[in-house]
Design an enzyme around this catalytic site. Structure first.
Site, PDB file in Angstrom:
ATOM      1  N   LYS A 191       0.848  -1.208   0.000  1.00  0.00           N
ATOM      2  CA  LYS A 191       0.000   0.000   0.000  1.00  0.00           C
ATOM      3  C   LYS A 191       0.876   1.248   0.000  1.00  0.00           C
ATOM      4  O   LYS A 191       0.617   2.201  -0.749  1.00  0.00           O
ATOM      5  CB  LYS A 191      -0.939  -0.014   1.226  1.00  0.00           C
ATOM      6  CG  LYS A 191      -2.052  -1.050   1.090  1.00  0.00           C
ATOM      7  CD  LYS A 191      -2.806  -1.309   2.388  1.00  0.00           C
ATOM      8  CE  LYS A 191      -3.770  -2.475   2.211  1.00  0.00           C
ATOM      9  NZ  LYS A 191      -4.411  -2.900   3.464  1.00  0.00           N
ATOM     10  N   GLN A 211      -4.466  -1.079   9.688  1.00  0.00           N
ATOM     11  CA  GLN A 211      -4.383  -2.444   9.162  1.00  0.00           C
ATOM     12  C   GLN A 211      -4.953  -3.448  10.171  1.00  0.00           C
ATOM     13  O   GLN A 211      -4.562  -3.454  11.335  1.00  0.00           O
ATOM     14  CB  GLN A 211      -2.915  -2.775   8.838  1.00  0.00           C
ATOM     15  CG  GLN A 211      -2.711  -4.128   8.173  1.00  0.00           C
ATOM     16  CD  GLN A 211      -3.313  -4.203   6.772  1.00  0.00           C
ATOM     17  OE1 GLN A 211      -3.225  -3.266   5.989  1.00  0.00           O
ATOM     18  NE2 GLN A 211      -3.947  -5.324   6.462  1.00  0.00           N
ATOM     19  N   ASP A 233     -11.059   2.820   3.990  1.00  0.00           N
ATOM     20  CA  ASP A 233     -11.371   1.390   3.995  1.00  0.00           C
ATOM     21  C   ASP A 233     -12.884   1.168   4.083  1.00  0.00           C
ATOM     22  O   ASP A 233     -13.351   0.035   3.974  1.00  0.00           O
ATOM     23  CB  ASP A 233     -10.699   0.719   5.208  1.00  0.00           C
ATOM     24  CG  ASP A 233      -9.673  -0.321   4.796  1.00  0.00           C
ATOM     25  OD1 ASP A 233      -9.581  -0.607   3.584  1.00  0.00           O
ATOM     26  OD2 ASP A 233      -8.972  -0.841   5.673  1.00  0.00           O
TER      27      ASP A 233
END
Ligand code: NDP
Length: 287
Positions: free
Chosen positions: A49, A93, A116
């Site tokens: 990422k 994450q 997200d």
């Protein structure tokens, strides 16, 4: 034989169009990625990422915290990122170490920076048809689908799986596109028969090759979200990735199908950067 939906090529095109748009902006979209602990898989995902963010000309804010980070410390970091105007997207994450409350952490992210799409507010906006950020894998599924069927109106879509991460947002996106959506799960009766009525079939289950060729309506579009690691038959001792669909037999019946790997997987990271660009444009224009 089905046409292959090439998610890798589509994602590469999407990333290149994002990079082109970033060049035209007077500011750099910024993505903050927070990793807690040393989980090997998470380190690989975060590394990819960060690398892609930089390649696209965006600003990357990488926070690697020790496994013993406390809830209070992590909340304080998320709040600081919320307040930082150079940060347009925040990603924590998952999974987090067990002593941390992931729900509280995620829901502390400013929904306008929730690239997200995991906050309760983002889920509510999606369900309510309001502008917001949509989680990356479901968005990737929709973009792949719209590339092969631009108008999804009236088609019957069967989504297998009802997780907050994939199944539910996929179903919401398809509803918005005027599909007739059926959500299946582990308690669904006659799953094979139900799947045979689907013009669009989206398994998001996590069971290797569960969906057989004879579950598929001839000509249907199959978007396989599943990523499962199984023993390799060709190379003993090694593993390989398979989807939730028995690809070889399904490809004989379906009209179009995503492979695993190389289908939905590459779309997830591309959609993360797309969401970062979307968030940056909205936040900057609101200033
Ligand atoms: P979850 O485990 O959270 O959800 C799985 C869903 O599948 C549940 O709703 C469950 O039903 C349902 N299910 C389980 N067994 C059956 C069955 N026998 N028949 C019908 N439905 C069943 O998984 P996720 O949604 O997080 O992920 C699903 C898959 O997608 C995984 O393989 C994951 O690796 C992959 N994935 C891929 C991504 C990508 O980038 N391509 C990103 C995210 C996930 P119930 O609710 O009744 O228990």
């Amino acid at each position: 034989m089905a046409d292959i939906i090439d998610g890798k090529a589509f994602a590469a095109k999407l990333l290149s169009s994002i990079a082109d748009e970033v060049k035209t902006l007077a500011y750099k979209p910024g993505l903050a990625v927070v990793l807690v602990g040393e989980d090997a898989a998470s380190q690989v995902y975060v590394g990819a990422k960060v690398k892609t963010t930089v390649e696209l000309g965006m600003e990357s804010f990488h926070h690697a915290l020790p496994a013993e980070t406390t809830q209070g410390e992590l909340l304080a970091l998320v709040r600081a990122l919320n307040a930082n105007p150079a940060v347009h997207g925040i990603l924590v994450q998952l999974p987090l170490p067990k002593h941390l409350d992931a729900d509280e952490i995620i829901n502390t992210i400013n929904p306008d920076k929730d690239v997200d799409g995991l906050t309760v507010v983002s889920a509510g906006r999606l369900a309510g048809g309001l502008p917001g950020l949509v989680s990356c894998t479901p968005l990737g599924c929709l973009l792949l689908l719209q590339d092969v069927i631009p108008d999804l109106t009236g088609l019957h879509a069967v989504v297998i799986g009802r997780s907050n991460l994939v199944g539910k947002p996929v179903a919401q996106l398809l509803l918005q596109q005027n599909c007739t959506v059926t959500m299946a799960h582990s308690k669904t009766r006659d799953l094979a028969g139900l799947c045979r009525t689907a013009d669009i079939l989206i398994p998001a289950v996590g069971r290797p090759e569960m969906v057989k060729g004879d579950w598929i309506k001839p000509g249907a579009v199959v978007i396989d979200v599943g990523i499962n690691r199984v023993a390799s038959l060709k190379n003993p001792g090694k593993t390989r990735l398979v989807g939730d669909v028995a690809y070889a037999e399904a490809a004989q019946i379906a009209g179009k199908i995503t492979p695993v790997p190389g289908g939905v997987g590459p779309m997830t990271i591309a959609c993360l950067l797309r969401n970062t660009l979307t968030a940056a444009k909205r936040l900057e224009s609101a200033q």
